[in-house]
Write an enzyme that holds these catalytic residues in place. Structure first.
Site, PDB file in Angstrom:
ATOM      1  N   ARG A 170      25.662  -0.476  36.502  1.00 21.05           N
ATOM      2  CA  ARG A 170      27.324  -0.828  36.628  1.00 21.05           C
ATOM      3  C   ARG A 170      26.928  -3.075  36.901  1.00 21.05           C
ATOM      4  O   ARG A 170      28.495  -2.717  36.787  1.00 21.05           O
ATOM      5  CB  ARG A 170      27.434  -0.111  37.561  1.00 21.05           C
ATOM      6  CG  ARG A 170      28.775  -0.608  38.470  1.00 21.05           C
ATOM      7  CD  ARG A 170      29.752   0.061  39.176  1.00 21.05           C
ATOM      8  NE  ARG A 170      29.343   1.383  39.402  1.00 21.05           N
ATOM      9  CZ  ARG A 170      29.250   1.059  41.644  1.00 21.05           C
ATOM     10  NH1 ARG A 170      29.511  -0.233  41.623  1.00 21.05           N
ATOM     11  NH2 ARG A 170      28.594   1.794  42.194  1.00 21.05           N
ATOM     12  N   LYS A 185      37.019  -4.592  16.945  1.00 15.99           N
ATOM     13  CA  LYS A 185      37.828  -4.766  15.900  1.00 15.99           C
ATOM     14  C   LYS A 185      36.705  -5.526  15.248  1.00 15.99           C
ATOM     15  O   LYS A 185      35.445  -4.905  14.567  1.00 15.99           O
ATOM     16  CB  LYS A 185      38.954  -5.305  16.365  1.00 15.99           C
ATOM     17  CG  LYS A 185      39.347  -4.841  17.395  1.00 15.99           C
ATOM     18  CD  LYS A 185      40.183  -3.476  17.468  1.00 15.99           C
ATOM     19  CE  LYS A 185      41.522  -2.651  18.154  1.00 15.99           C
ATOM     20  NZ  LYS A 185      41.670  -3.485  18.922  1.00 15.99           N
ATOM     21  N   ASP A 245      43.302 -14.867  23.740  1.00 14.80           N
ATOM     22  CA  ASP A 245      42.902 -13.139  23.526  1.00 14.80           C
ATOM     23  C   ASP A 245      42.757 -13.466  21.463  1.00 14.80           C
ATOM     24  O   ASP A 245      43.997 -13.653  21.276  1.00 14.80           O
ATOM     25  CB  ASP A 245      43.909 -12.222  23.874  1.00 14.80           C
ATOM     26  CG  ASP A 245      43.004 -11.036  23.170  1.00 14.80           C
ATOM     27  OD1 ASP A 245      42.585 -10.950  22.327  1.00 14.80           O
ATOM     28  OD2 ASP A 245      44.736  -9.225  23.179  1.00 14.80           O
ATOM     29  N   TYR A 252      49.726  -7.989  21.720  1.00 10.95           N
ATOM     30  CA  TYR A 252      49.191  -6.948  22.084  1.00 10.95           C
ATOM     31  C   TYR A 252      49.404  -6.132  23.245  1.00 10.95           C
ATOM     32  O   TYR A 252      49.662  -6.158  24.113  1.00 10.95           O
ATOM     33  CB  TYR A 252      47.463  -6.727  21.534  1.00 10.95           C
ATOM     34  CG  TYR A 252      47.037  -5.892  22.802  1.00 10.95           C
ATOM     35  CD1 TYR A 252      46.835  -5.117  21.029  1.00 10.95           C
ATOM     36  CD2 TYR A 252      46.577  -5.035  23.264  1.00 10.95           C
ATOM     37  CE1 TYR A 252      46.496  -3.468  21.448  1.00 10.95           C
ATOM     38  CE2 TYR A 252      45.589  -3.873  23.746  1.00 10.95           C
ATOM     39  CZ  TYR A 252      45.947  -3.222  21.897  1.00 10.95           C
ATOM     40  OH  TYR A 252      45.200  -1.549  22.571  1.00 10.95           O
TER      41      TYR A 252
HETATM   42  C1  LIG Z   1      42.566  -3.445  20.496  1.00 12.79           C
HETATM   43  C2  LIG Z   1      43.398  -4.392  21.153  1.00 12.79           C
HETATM   44  C3  LIG Z   1      42.945  -4.850  22.744  1.00 12.79           C
HETATM   45  C4  LIG Z   1      42.798  -3.599  23.177  1.00 12.79           C
HETATM   46  O1  LIG Z   1      41.247  -3.729  22.792  1.00 12.79           O
HETATM   47  P1  LIG Z   1      40.410  -1.781  23.300  1.00 12.79           P
HETATM   48  O2  LIG Z   1      39.079  -2.257  22.837  1.00 12.79           O
HETATM   49  O3  LIG Z   1      41.026  -1.381  22.443  1.00 12.79           O
HETATM   50  O4  LIG Z   1      40.600  -1.332  24.753  1.00 12.79           O
HETATM   51  C5  LIG Z   1      43.474  -6.014  23.309  1.00 12.79           C
HETATM   52  N1  LIG Z   1      44.063  -7.234  22.395  1.00 12.79           N
HETATM   53  C6  LIG Z   1      44.740  -6.817  21.231  1.00 12.79           C
HETATM   54  C7  LIG Z   1      45.231  -8.413  20.257  1.00 12.79           C
HETATM   55  C8  LIG Z   1      43.911  -6.205  20.443  1.00 12.79           C
HETATM   56  O5  LIG Z   1      44.062  -6.147  19.152  1.00 12.79           O
END
Ligand SMILES: *Cc1c(COP(=O)(O)O)cnc(C)c1O
Length: 375
Positions: free
Chosen positions: A46, A196, A171, A98
């Site tokens: 953890r 992604k 982000d 998002y």
């Molecule tokens: C998908 C996404 C997230 C969240 O990520 P997860 O891996 O699905 O938890 C955050 N910001 C953006 C821009 C995203 O496309």
């Protein structure tokens, strides 16, 4: 990794990993939940894990960061950052964001008592105007913004945040570090949903968070991750490193395909508007060209002629492109966003978000053509 080795070489070699004990050039998947106190300095999974450390070192090099943490998802990384906001502080973010993160911000700001301003960054100066010197503690933005594909000038956002005594969190999920390194442009923290582009194969859920400096906030976030157990599973860490080996070539092909699709539909009788940062018609194309040095990526918003019903019909009519959420993978995905986030963002009813993959671009164009022919 040596600083004169380029990103493409570094990524292809999984950060030049060689196991000192065996010579293996692919790291082992360490599943052990606990560790002998007398050996390597790790106590419990953890807190940390040797497989995750390989990925975190690679991501830190890629982001130009002082340190990187991986998480069990992008949301877990985002939640950990937002956990450091205090009652009475102020957060600034774009209206479009998002939607999972926007929903979380709306929830915790009420629970914990910090305030939030959402700026319409399509208006020049709107972000700056929303920042309150001395009160705003954090500015949160994306680079290419979900789902409208507006583009943020990260360097300008960093200047505005810092002038007010706030930090900038970026982000960068739509724009992986092979095309932009937000920390170099002044961001204090950069997070990604590694689910992604970084992984790129729709088979891992992962998040990453990189910092420009190891400070008190970083120590607090390390504690939050450890306490909540939002660590990445070592198998996902292993898959992520494997996915990252091909990031450069995937992103190049994806960007080329997306440009072909965007250009084809930019002047189409069934399409009102294509928002793609690579198009000269994009309002922030000049900013995008300056800051996205390794390609414009695969994300675009297509507003079809008509409204909710027409967009729904097109989304249901695609045959090759898959109607599914998520993005940044080798297969092309399409999503009608209004039904999912229309309650919290002013997303147009006719907007289809596309994540272009590495398929043949003519096949993608033909599929979207036949889908548009149904309206
Ligand atoms: C998908 C996404 C997230 C969240 O990520 P997860 O891996 O699905 O938890 C955050 N910001 C953006 C821009 C995203 O496309």
């Amino acid at each position: 990794m040596s600083p004169d080795v380029r990103v493409a070489s570094m990524l292809a070699q999984g950060n030049h990993f060689v196991d000192p004990a065996t010579g293996a050039i692919v790291p082992p998947i360490h599943l052990s939940a606990t560790f002998d106190r007398g050996v390597g300095g790790i106590d419990y999974r953890r807190t940390e894990n040797p497989t995750n450390q390989v990925v975190e070192t690679a991501l830190a090099d890629l982001d130009g960061a002082a340190a990187t943490m991986t998480f069990s998802s992008g949301m877990a990384a985002a939640v950990t950052v937002l956990e450091t906001l205090r009652a009475g502080q102020h957060l600034v973010a774009p209206i479009f964001l998002y939607n999972g993160i926007k929903r979380w911000i709306l929830r915790v700001s009420k629970l914990r008592g910090f305030t939030v301003s959402f700026a319409d960054i399509r208006e020049p100066g709107a972000l700056e105007a929303a920042i309150v010197p001395g009160l705003t503690a954090m500015v949160w933005t994306e680079v290419v913004i979900n789902p409208t594909c507006d583009v943020m000038d990260v360097a300008a956002a960093a200047r505005a945040a810092h002038a007010a005594g706030a930090i900038l969190v970026v982000d960068a999920t739509f724009t992986p570090p092979v095309t932009i390194r937000p920390l170099d442009l002044g961001a204090d923290l950069v997070m990604q949903s590694a689910t992604k582009y970084l992984n790129g194969h729709s088979d891992v859920l992962a998040g990453s968070l990189s910092t420009r400096e190891k400070n008190e906030r970083w120590t607090e976030m390390e504690y939050v991750r450890m306490a909540t157990g939002s660590v990445l599973h070592p198998l996902d860490a292993w898959l992520l490193l494997r996915g990252m080996r091909t990031l450069v070539v995937r992103f190049k092909q994806i960007s080329a395909n997306a440009m072909a699709v965007a250009e084809h539909f930019a002047r189409h009788p069934k399409v009102e508007r294509v928002s793609y940062p690579g198009l000269e018609s994009h309002p922030a194309h000049a900013v995008a060209k300056h800051e996205l040095q390794g390609g414009f990526g695969g994300m675009m918003a297509i507003e079809v002629r008509g409204g909710l019903a027409e967009a729904k019909r097109v989304a249901e009519a695609v045959k090759l492109v898959i109607r599914a959420t998520s993005l940044g993978s080798v297969e092309s995905l399409l999503e009608h966003r209004f039904p999912l986030e229309g309650d919290i963002t002013p997303v147009p009813e006719n907007l289809l978000r596309l994540s272009i993959g590495i398929e043949d671009s003519d096949d993608l164009i033909n599929d979207l053509e036949q889908a548009l022919a149904t309206i």
